[in-house]
Design a protein around this motif. Sequence first.
Motif, mmCIF file in Angstrom:
data_model
loop_
_atom_site.group_PDB
_atom_site.id
_atom_site.type_symbol
_atom_site.label_atom_id
_atom_site.label_comp_id
_atom_site.label_asym_id
_atom_site.label_seq_id
_atom_site.Cartn_x
_atom_site.Cartn_y
_atom_site.Cartn_z
ATOM 1 N N THR A 1 0.872 -1.321 -0.004
ATOM 2 C CA THR A 1 0.132 -0.161 0.046
ATOM 3 C C THR A 1 0.888 1.211 -0.042
ATOM 4 O O THR A 1 1.990 1.218 0.293
ATOM 5 C CB THR A 1 -0.693 0.003 1.414
ATOM 6 O OG1 THR A 1 0.087 -0.127 2.409
ATOM 7 C CG2 THR A 1 -1.930 -1.268 1.368
ATOM 8 N N GLY B 1 0.425 5.269 1.558
ATOM 9 C CA GLY B 1 -0.213 5.891 2.630
ATOM 10 C C GLY B 1 0.092 7.696 2.446
ATOM 11 O O GLY B 1 -0.292 8.319 3.680
ATOM 12 N N VAL C 1 -4.433 6.917 0.034
ATOM 13 C CA VAL C 1 -4.913 5.964 1.211
ATOM 14 C C VAL C 1 -6.071 5.264 0.731
ATOM 15 O O VAL C 1 -6.580 4.139 0.790
ATOM 16 C CB VAL C 1 -5.116 6.963 2.327
ATOM 17 C CG1 VAL C 1 -5.860 6.234 3.605
ATOM 18 C CG2 VAL C 1 -3.839 7.257 3.084
ATOM 19 N N SER D 1 -5.624 2.405 -1.639
ATOM 20 C CA SER D 1 -5.026 1.439 -1.050
ATOM 21 C C SER D 1 -6.124 0.594 -0.393
ATOM 22 O O SER D 1 -6.256 -0.518 -0.365
ATOM 23 C CB SER D 1 -3.891 1.791 -0.015
ATOM 24 O OG SER D 1 -2.752 2.589 -0.722
ATOM 25 N N CYS E 1 3.520 1.476 3.399
ATOM 26 C CA CYS E 1 3.304 2.522 4.269
ATOM 27 C C CYS E 1 1.971 2.783 5.041
ATOM 28 O O CYS E 1 1.959 3.027 6.168
ATOM 29 C CB CYS E 1 3.650 3.869 3.342
ATOM 30 S SG CYS E 1 5.343 4.010 2.895
ATOM 31 N N LEU E 2 1.003 2.469 4.193
ATOM 32 C CA LEU E 2 -0.246 2.386 4.940
ATOM 33 C C LEU E 2 -0.489 1.561 6.266
ATOM 34 O O LEU E 2 -1.153 1.786 7.204
ATOM 35 C CB LEU E 2 -1.458 2.284 4.072
ATOM 36 C CG LEU E 2 -2.895 2.559 4.619
ATOM 37 C CD1 LEU E 2 -2.933 3.901 4.967
ATOM 38 C CD2 LEU E 2 -3.960 2.239 3.326
ATOM 39 N N LYS F 1 0.415 3.125 9.409
ATOM 40 C CA LYS F 1 -0.301 4.128 10.175
ATOM 41 C C LYS F 1 -1.280 3.728 10.922
ATOM 42 O O LYS F 1 -2.041 2.655 10.865
ATOM 43 C CB LYS F 1 -1.189 4.856 8.645
ATOM 44 C CG LYS F 1 -0.671 6.034 8.349
ATOM 45 C CD LYS F 1 -1.686 6.997 7.287
ATOM 46 C CE LYS F 1 -1.110 8.183 6.958
ATOM 47 N NZ LYS F 1 -1.414 8.799 5.824
#
Length: 479
Positions: A75, A77, A83, A86, A105-106, A109
Amino acid sequence: MFFGAPGHFIKFAVKSNAYDSGTVPEAARIPKVAFASLGCPKALSDSELILTQLRAEGYDTSNSYAGADLVIVNTCGFIDDAVKESLDTIGEALAENGKVIVTGCLGAKQGASGESLVREMHPSVLAVTGPHATNEVMDAVHRHTPKPHDPFADLVPPQGVRLTPKHYAYLKISEGCNHRCSFCIIPSMRGDLVSRSIGDVLREAERLFEAGVKELLVISQDTSAYGVDLRHRTGFWDGRPVRTHMTELCERLARIAEPHGAWVRLHYVYPYPHVDQVLPLMASGAILPYLDVPFQHAHPDVLKRMKRPANGEKNLERLARWREACPELVVRSTFIAGFPGETEAEFEHLLDFMREARIDRAGCFAYSPVPGASANELPGMLPADVREERRARFMAVAEAVSAEKLKARVGATMQVLVDKAPALGRKGGTGRSYADAPEIDGVVHLLPPEKASKTLKVGEFTRARIVAAQGHDLVAQPI
Ligand code: SF4
């Protein structure tokens, strides 16, 4: 394979394997993984690493979510649109396949609840990791879609080849050392501290417990410094963020060990302030109340000449605080007597420290020059007989402390891990309590059980009543 311009969405469509899942026996079927990669070139490179590892392990890739055994979504983010894209991709993969691992990266989060945002929006995903997490992703893949059989690698047990007995194992968390103690050449041989990723370390611990390990011994050159070289970065384990830090490592190890009823023992712990935070885990029994702290000396001037880490710490006060927080605590340490320039007064200071600190398990070496160590250049090298005489005087004090402490255990009941038990313990056996690390401390000599139905088995725990102290060891009656 196609590239979607704005979101850099790449859906992999690698030629399907010749086998069709409906026509080949289960053992011969090669598992297929579908992969959706979103985000920037760094994410793309992470995707490549994961795909390379999948292929190296014999997995095939699928050109559709529906035809795959599971889906990995890498993903992005960065901005709101990324976002959303994703989360939509994860939703699509869940709808079409149902088994989805999320990375990237997501995955790192947090949502409003403090949990992972991905888990908040899609609670049924199998695992969530952050970026650069090939090992964590592969671990999740192995859990949910076992690796295809490899006739060569599968000869190796999952916990690897080990030289220790089956019931205990060493877990190395880092290599090298950032200190430069003047008597030591380890940094010149092994370099500066390099910590292993926390995900790798925890995964190894999990595999060891699953393979029957009942005692895990955490080792390194400097366990308290774990993660300093990585700036205590956040890693991932079991889909959740975890800091590369000694205190978090201890918490997670305790949690992993608990369902296996296994022990976790810490070695080479320097008395930095954050070690105080581990004491509650020891007081609750989650980690063994045992600390191996290599003090080496007590006089501040000698410690300075030794260039020891944490030499400014007030170690007597610290020990007192630790024991207040955890009265069961056993401290092991090593010392050097006759270091270059050590005066009789400095040595006496060391003996006073030993008497007052009441170190449970102390070892002492007479100083001996190691080729290449900077301490060899220090003035005031003492004659060998003086160094040896000081070592013997130190050990006389240490043995008196140890004998007193062991005597105080007579009458107590302790849990003992059995190391040897010929004929199922009918002739007795040998084991260790929480106060005894293998090879370096004493042992518990187990008498033959009084009840005919009671047996002792190597690698199992037994309760035992301490009936005598014998040198560095205890004698106990299994109950
Ligand atoms: S003795 Fe000092 S330099 Fe050597 S490994 Fe230990 S902390 Fe590092």
